[in-house]
Motif scaffolding. Sequence first.
Motif, mmCIF file in Angstrom:
data_model
loop_
_atom_site.group_PDB
_atom_site.id
_atom_site.type_symbol
_atom_site.label_atom_id
_atom_site.label_comp_id
_atom_site.label_asym_id
_atom_site.label_seq_id
_atom_site.Cartn_x
_atom_site.Cartn_y
_atom_site.Cartn_z
ATOM 1 N N VAL A 33 0.847 -1.198 0.000
ATOM 2 C CA VAL A 33 0.000 0.000 0.000
ATOM 3 C C VAL A 33 0.881 1.245 0.000
ATOM 4 O O VAL A 33 0.612 2.192 -0.744
ATOM 5 C CB VAL A 33 -0.988 -0.008 1.189
ATOM 6 C CG1 VAL A 33 -1.702 1.328 1.320
ATOM 7 C CG2 VAL A 33 -1.996 -1.148 1.036
ATOM 8 N N TRP A 38 -2.090 0.305 -3.179
ATOM 9 C CA TRP A 38 -3.008 -0.785 -2.865
ATOM 10 C C TRP A 38 -2.255 -2.104 -2.960
ATOM 11 O O TRP A 38 -1.145 -2.177 -3.472
ATOM 12 C CB TRP A 38 -4.232 -0.798 -3.791
ATOM 13 C CG TRP A 38 -3.907 -1.172 -5.209
ATOM 14 C CD1 TRP A 38 -3.936 -2.414 -5.771
ATOM 15 C CD2 TRP A 38 -3.463 -0.293 -6.253
ATOM 16 N NE1 TRP A 38 -3.552 -2.359 -7.087
ATOM 17 C CE2 TRP A 38 -3.255 -1.067 -7.397
ATOM 18 C CE3 TRP A 38 -3.232 1.083 -6.314
ATOM 19 C CZ2 TRP A 38 -2.814 -0.517 -8.609
ATOM 20 C CZ3 TRP A 38 -2.796 1.621 -7.511
ATOM 21 C CH2 TRP A 38 -2.602 0.829 -8.639
ATOM 22 N N THR A 55 -8.847 -6.020 -3.418
ATOM 23 C CA THR A 55 -7.841 -5.003 -3.107
ATOM 24 C C THR A 55 -7.934 -4.576 -1.652
ATOM 25 O O THR A 55 -8.984 -4.678 -1.019
ATOM 26 C CB THR A 55 -8.012 -3.746 -3.983
ATOM 27 O OG1 THR A 55 -9.291 -3.158 -3.710
ATOM 28 C CG2 THR A 55 -7.873 -4.063 -5.462
ATOM 29 N N GLY A 57 -6.385 -1.020 0.248
ATOM 30 C CA GLY A 57 -5.603 0.207 0.154
ATOM 31 C C GLY A 57 -6.156 1.271 -0.763
ATOM 32 O O GLY A 57 -5.776 2.435 -0.643
ATOM 33 N N LEU A 58 -7.041 0.924 -1.704
ATOM 34 C CA LEU A 58 -7.603 1.955 -2.584
ATOM 35 C C LEU A 58 -8.379 2.990 -1.789
ATOM 36 O O LEU A 58 -8.319 4.182 -2.084
ATOM 37 C CB LEU A 58 -8.502 1.327 -3.658
ATOM 38 C CG LEU A 58 -7.794 0.534 -4.748
ATOM 39 C CD1 LEU A 58 -8.813 -0.161 -5.642
ATOM 40 C CD2 LEU A 58 -6.884 1.435 -5.565
ATOM 41 N N GLU A 66 -12.801 -0.286 -2.418
ATOM 42 C CA GLU A 66 -12.001 -1.472 -2.680
ATOM 43 C C GLU A 66 -12.732 -2.283 -3.743
ATOM 44 O O GLU A 66 -13.926 -2.078 -3.997
ATOM 45 C CB GLU A 66 -11.818 -2.295 -1.397
ATOM 46 C CG GLU A 66 -11.118 -1.548 -0.284
ATOM 47 C CD GLU A 66 -9.668 -1.138 -0.588
ATOM 48 O OE1 GLU A 66 -9.069 -1.638 -1.563
ATOM 49 O OE2 GLU A 66 -9.140 -0.307 0.168
ATOM 50 N N GLY A 85 -7.036 -0.407 -10.497
ATOM 51 C CA GLY A 85 -6.285 0.345 -9.493
ATOM 52 C C GLY A 85 -5.441 1.440 -10.125
ATOM 53 O O GLY A 85 -5.410 2.579 -9.619
#
Length: 184
Positions: A33, A38, A55, A57-58, A66, A85
């Motif tokens: 991340v 991500w 995913t 971290g988005l 996510e 992403g």
Amino acid sequence: MHSDRPACRCVICHDYGDRHEAGRLDVRTVEQVHEHGWSVVMVPADDEGPAFAYTIGLWHSHGSPELAMFGLDVRTMQAMLNIIGHQVAAGASLAAGQERHDVAKGYPVVLKDADLRWYRTFFGRAIAFYRRPPFPVLEVVWPDGDGFFLWQSESDERYRQSQPQLWLTPAQHPAGVWTALADS
């Protein structure tokens, strides 16, 4: 950082005092991340059910939902989630109901909101990262070989079993492998 969403409570933004206890996979997720914005968790197919990937971290890095995919080869899903992403990192915004033609060669995918009642079944590492829902998740739904989606009566029955319908609650979802996982 993103004033239009609740304060991020992830393990990067908030020290919960247990970083020294983090497992190797959790440390790897945090590192990815930090480096990429991500990480993609890949869960291979096994005796319990088909493969899936999602995913983490988005939401932290870009204020974007996510993403989750089901039923394809984990490397294929990883590549497709990374395509989206990178688009998010470049400024694309994602929303439920959105049809995207730039992810799977020759086929569109459709983004659908995931109901919170599925999170513990499928997104445990994301819950550990964010420490709790809510964080939004969009299911990336791919069509069958003829271009039909799960909700279309023309879609193949075997195809309909390859992906869950996370926009439905587990109680509304047709019985099958996905509801069996939710019950376990």
